[in-house]
Write a protein that holds these residues in place. Sequence first.
Motif, PDB file in Angstrom:
ATOM      1  N   LYS A  27     -52.156  -4.958   9.689  1.00 56.38           N
ATOM      2  CA  LYS A  27     -52.559  -3.565   9.852  1.00 56.38           C
ATOM      3  C   LYS A  27     -54.012  -3.374   9.425  1.00 56.38           C
ATOM      4  CE  LYS A  27     -47.877  -1.821   8.963  1.00 56.38           C
ATOM      5  NZ  LYS A  27     -47.036  -1.022   8.038  1.00 56.38           N
ATOM      6  N   LEU A  28     -54.576  -2.221   9.787  1.00 60.20           N
ATOM      7  CA  LEU A  28     -55.952  -1.885   9.452  1.00 60.20           C
ATOM      8  C   LEU A  28     -56.136  -1.860   7.935  1.00 60.20           C
ATOM      9  CD1 LEU A  28     -58.649  -1.017  10.773  1.00 60.20           C
ATOM     10  CD2 LEU A  28     -57.909   1.341  10.471  1.00 60.20           C
ATOM     11  N   PHE A  29     -57.232  -2.431   7.464  1.00 59.22           N
ATOM     12  CA  PHE A  29     -57.422  -2.573   6.019  1.00 59.22           C
ATOM     13  C   PHE A  29     -58.908  -2.653   5.688  1.00 59.22           C
ATOM     14  CE2 PHE A  29     -57.670  -6.781   7.736  1.00 59.22           C
ATOM     15  CZ  PHE A  29     -58.587  -7.457   6.938  1.00 59.22           C
ATOM     16  N   ASP A  30     -59.214  -2.442   4.406  1.00 54.43           N
ATOM     17  CA  ASP A  30     -60.519  -2.740   3.837  1.00 54.43           C
ATOM     18  C   ASP A  30     -60.280  -3.742   2.712  1.00 54.43           C
ATOM     19  OD1 ASP A  30     -63.521  -1.898   3.441  1.00 54.43           O
ATOM     20  OD2 ASP A  30     -62.628  -1.942   1.445  1.00 54.43           O
ATOM     21  N   ALA A  31     -61.165  -4.711   2.548  1.00 58.39           N
ATOM     22  CA  ALA A  31     -60.964  -5.767   1.548  1.00 58.39           C
ATOM     23  C   ALA A  31     -62.232  -6.017   0.749  1.00 58.39           C
ATOM     24  CB  ALA A  31     -60.514  -7.062   2.223  1.00 58.39           C
ATOM     25  N   GLU A  32     -62.049  -6.296  -0.529  1.00 60.88           N
ATOM     26  CA  GLU A  32     -63.141  -6.701  -1.407  1.00 60.88           C
ATOM     27  C   GLU A  32     -62.628  -7.798  -2.333  1.00 60.88           C
ATOM     28  OE1 GLU A  32     -66.050  -5.680  -0.906  1.00 60.88           O
ATOM     29  OE2 GLU A  32     -65.874  -3.717   0.060  1.00 60.88           O
ATOM     30  N   GLN A  33     -63.570  -8.549  -2.906  1.00 64.07           N
ATOM     31  CA  GLN A  33     -63.192  -9.608  -3.838  1.00 64.07           C
ATOM     32  C   GLN A  33     -63.185  -9.098  -5.273  1.00 64.07           C
ATOM     33  OE1 GLN A  33     -64.311 -13.809  -2.802  1.00 64.07           O
ATOM     34  NE2 GLN A  33     -66.076 -12.775  -1.898  1.00 64.07           N
ATOM     35  N   GLY A  34     -62.374  -9.748  -6.090  1.00 60.36           N
ATOM     36  CA  GLY A  34     -62.312  -9.386  -7.498  1.00 60.36           C
ATOM     37  C   GLY A  34     -61.793 -10.548  -8.318  1.00 60.36           C
ATOM     38  N   ALA A  35     -61.715 -10.329  -9.615  1.00 57.82           N
ATOM     39  CA  ALA A  35     -61.179 -11.343 -10.519  1.00 57.82           C
ATOM     40  C   ALA A  35     -60.715 -10.659 -11.792  1.00 57.82           C
ATOM     41  CB  ALA A  35     -62.230 -12.405 -10.839  1.00 57.82           C
ATOM     42  N   VAL A  36     -59.645 -11.201 -12.382  1.00 56.83           N
ATOM     43  CA  VAL A  36     -59.160 -10.727 -13.674  1.00 56.83           C
ATOM     44  C   VAL A  36     -58.973 -11.930 -14.588  1.00 56.83           C
ATOM     45  CG1 VAL A  36     -58.039  -8.653 -12.781  1.00 56.83           C
ATOM     46  CG2 VAL A  36     -56.746 -10.788 -12.893  1.00 56.83           C
ATOM     47  N   TYR A  37     -59.002 -11.675 -15.880  1.00 61.46           N
ATOM     48  CA  TYR A  37     -58.803 -12.726 -16.878  1.00 61.46           C
ATOM     49  C   TYR A  37     -57.428 -12.532 -17.484  1.00 61.46           C
ATOM     50  CZ  TYR A  37     -60.129 -16.141 -20.434  1.00 61.46           C
ATOM     51  OH  TYR A  37     -60.192 -17.258 -21.222  1.00 61.46           O
ATOM     52  N   SER A  38     -56.546 -13.518 -17.310  1.00 60.15           N
ATOM     53  CA  SER A  38     -55.174 -13.397 -17.787  1.00 60.15           C
ATOM     54  C   SER A  38     -54.648 -14.763 -18.217  1.00 60.15           C
ATOM     55  CB  SER A  38     -54.270 -12.827 -16.683  1.00 60.15           C
ATOM     56  OG  SER A  38     -52.926 -12.761 -17.101  1.00 60.15           O
ATOM     57  N   GLY A  39     -53.952 -14.778 -19.354  1.00 60.82           N
ATOM     58  CA  GLY A  39     -53.358 -16.024 -19.834  1.00 60.82           C
ATOM     59  C   GLY A  39     -54.360 -17.123 -20.088  1.00 60.82           C
ATOM     60  N   GLY A  40     -55.565 -16.744 -20.460  1.00 56.83           N
ATOM     61  CA  GLY A  40     -56.588 -17.735 -20.775  1.00 56.83           C
ATOM     62  C   GLY A  40     -57.283 -18.334 -19.564  1.00 56.83           C
ATOM     63  N   LYS A  41     -57.073 -17.757 -18.373  1.00 52.04           N
ATOM     64  CA  LYS A  41     -57.755 -18.292 -17.193  1.00 52.04           C
ATOM     65  C   LYS A  41     -58.176 -17.173 -16.261  1.00 52.04           C
ATOM     66  CE  LYS A  41     -53.524 -19.236 -14.563  1.00 52.04           C
ATOM     67  NZ  LYS A  41     -52.767 -20.281 -13.844  1.00 52.04           N
ATOM     68  N   LEU A  42     -59.154 -17.494 -15.423  1.00 52.39           N
ATOM     69  CA  LEU A  42     -59.671 -16.533 -14.463  1.00 52.39           C
ATOM     70  C   LEU A  42     -58.845 -16.600 -13.182  1.00 52.39           C
ATOM     71  CD1 LEU A  42     -62.087 -14.518 -14.140  1.00 52.39           C
ATOM     72  CD2 LEU A  42     -63.262 -16.356 -12.912  1.00 52.39           C
ATOM     73  N   ILE A  43     -58.403 -15.432 -12.713  1.00 53.39           N
ATOM     74  CA  ILE A  43     -57.589 -15.347 -11.503  1.00 53.39           C
ATOM     75  C   ILE A  43     -58.397 -14.613 -10.444  1.00 53.39           C
ATOM     76  CG2 ILE A  43     -55.459 -14.457 -10.490  1.00 53.39           C
ATOM     77  CD1 ILE A  43     -54.212 -14.602 -13.281  1.00 53.39           C
ATOM     78  N   HIS A  44     -58.600 -15.263  -9.308  1.00 50.95           N
ATOM     79  CA  HIS A  44     -59.349 -14.657  -8.212  1.00 50.95           C
ATOM     80  C   HIS A  44     -58.407 -13.815  -7.356  1.00 50.95           C
ATOM     81  CE1 HIS A  44     -62.935 -17.004  -9.076  1.00 50.95           C
ATOM     82  NE2 HIS A  44     -62.164 -18.070  -9.189  1.00 50.95           N
ATOM     83  N   LEU A  45     -58.874 -12.617  -6.990  1.00 45.62           N
ATOM     84  CA  LEU A  45     -58.063 -11.672  -6.235  1.00 45.62           C
ATOM     85  C   LEU A  45     -58.800 -11.174  -4.999  1.00 45.62           C
ATOM     86  CD1 LEU A  45     -56.890  -9.342  -9.175  1.00 45.62           C
ATOM     87  CD2 LEU A  45     -55.526 -11.158  -8.109  1.00 45.62           C
ATOM     88  N   ILE A  46     -58.023 -10.747  -4.000  1.00 43.94           N
ATOM     89  CA  ILE A  46     -58.545  -9.945  -2.905  1.00 43.94           C
ATOM     90  C   ILE A  46     -57.947  -8.552  -3.051  1.00 43.94           C
ATOM     91  CG2 ILE A  46     -58.728  -9.625  -0.417  1.00 43.94           C
ATOM     92  CD1 ILE A  46     -60.175 -12.093  -1.381  1.00 43.94           C
ATOM     93  N   ARG A  47     -58.815  -7.542  -3.137  1.00 47.51           N
ATOM     94  CA  ARG A  47     -58.344  -6.159  -3.227  1.00 47.51           C
ATOM     95  C   ARG A  47     -58.247  -5.571  -1.831  1.00 47.51           C
ATOM     96  NH1 ARG A  47     -60.467  -2.140  -1.080  1.00 47.51           N
ATOM     97  NH2 ARG A  47     -62.384  -1.877  -2.258  1.00 47.51           N
ATOM     98  N   ILE A  48     -57.090  -5.004  -1.516  1.00 46.97           N
ATOM     99  CA  ILE A  48     -56.855  -4.416  -0.205  1.00 46.97           C
ATOM    100  C   ILE A  48     -56.689  -2.910  -0.355  1.00 46.97           C
ATOM    101  CG2 ILE A  48     -55.307  -4.322   1.795  1.00 46.97           C
ATOM    102  CD1 ILE A  48     -56.873  -6.934   1.540  1.00 46.97           C
ATOM    103  N   PHE A  49     -57.364  -2.157   0.523  1.00 46.28           N
ATOM    104  CA  PHE A  49     -57.168  -0.717   0.615  1.00 46.28           C
ATOM    105  C   PHE A  49     -56.608  -0.400   1.985  1.00 46.28           C
ATOM    106  CE2 PHE A  49     -58.456   3.428   2.149  1.00 46.28           C
ATOM    107  CZ  PHE A  49     -58.113   4.273   1.098  1.00 46.28           C
ATOM    108  N   SER A  50     -55.512   0.363   2.011  1.00 40.89           N
ATOM    109  CA  SER A  50     -54.937   0.824   3.267  1.00 40.89           C
ATOM    110  C   SER A  50     -53.947   1.938   2.968  1.00 40.89           C
ATOM    111  CB  SER A  50     -54.225  -0.314   4.007  1.00 40.89           C
ATOM    112  OG  SER A  50     -53.545   0.185   5.150  1.00 40.89           O
TER     113      SER A  50
END
Length: 228
Positions: free
Chosen positions: A187-210
């Motif tokens: 479906k139609l979406f907008d996406a941006e990159q992000g990252a969070v720090y959890s459990g002692g490691k960096l987790i890369h994320l894709i943020r989706i808006f729809s």
Amino acid sequence: MKQKIHLSGIIIKHEKLEQIKLNIPDNIYIAEASTPYANYYGQLPRTAKPNSIFLFTKKFHFLEELICFSSSVEKCLFERINIACAIVESGGKQYPAIRIKNFPDYSQLAKLEICLQEKNIKFVEKIHLDERVKTIVSKPFVLEEIEPNFYLDLIEEHKGYFVVERHFDPEEFEASIAQIRYNGICKLFDAEQGAVYSGGKLIHLIRIFSESLDLDMLKCLSKEFSKL
């Protein structure tokens, strides 16, 4: 019962910021994201203004520092605002800023300036930004894990996240989004990159808006990103 996950991290965007010119006592430089969620709405966003507002400061203020006094700022404005720290990259330079969302209206920006100055925040009067800049916003996240590696945002509507293995460079990321949108599988979406720090490691994320966001959509997009 939803289990809230509290994390801190960043969202990275490449966007257009336009100066907000106001008749206020101090001529500080304030800018606003002029086309939020551009890949979803096109070049004419339907979201109500104000959008993401950036107040440029003379020095960088950490997220924890802003959170410490954000409650008093909210009380001053009689509204619940979303405050975060940011770096705006333009023309090979980095400019520190305070990013504000959920702001009531432009007429109260002067009051916001006074509130922040009472916390010894000093603002920049003038800068020059390129037509398109990179914004790195450091913010708190409140998420619900609906399945492993898939999350819904419990603060901001119509936003969700899925985990990816690595960070993409801007050209690669834009090309991936264009390819997925061209295929028309999800479906139609907008996406941006992000990252969070959890459990002692960096987790890369894709943020989706729809406005049609759900788990199936997140899984569809995750699958398409993994293919590319």
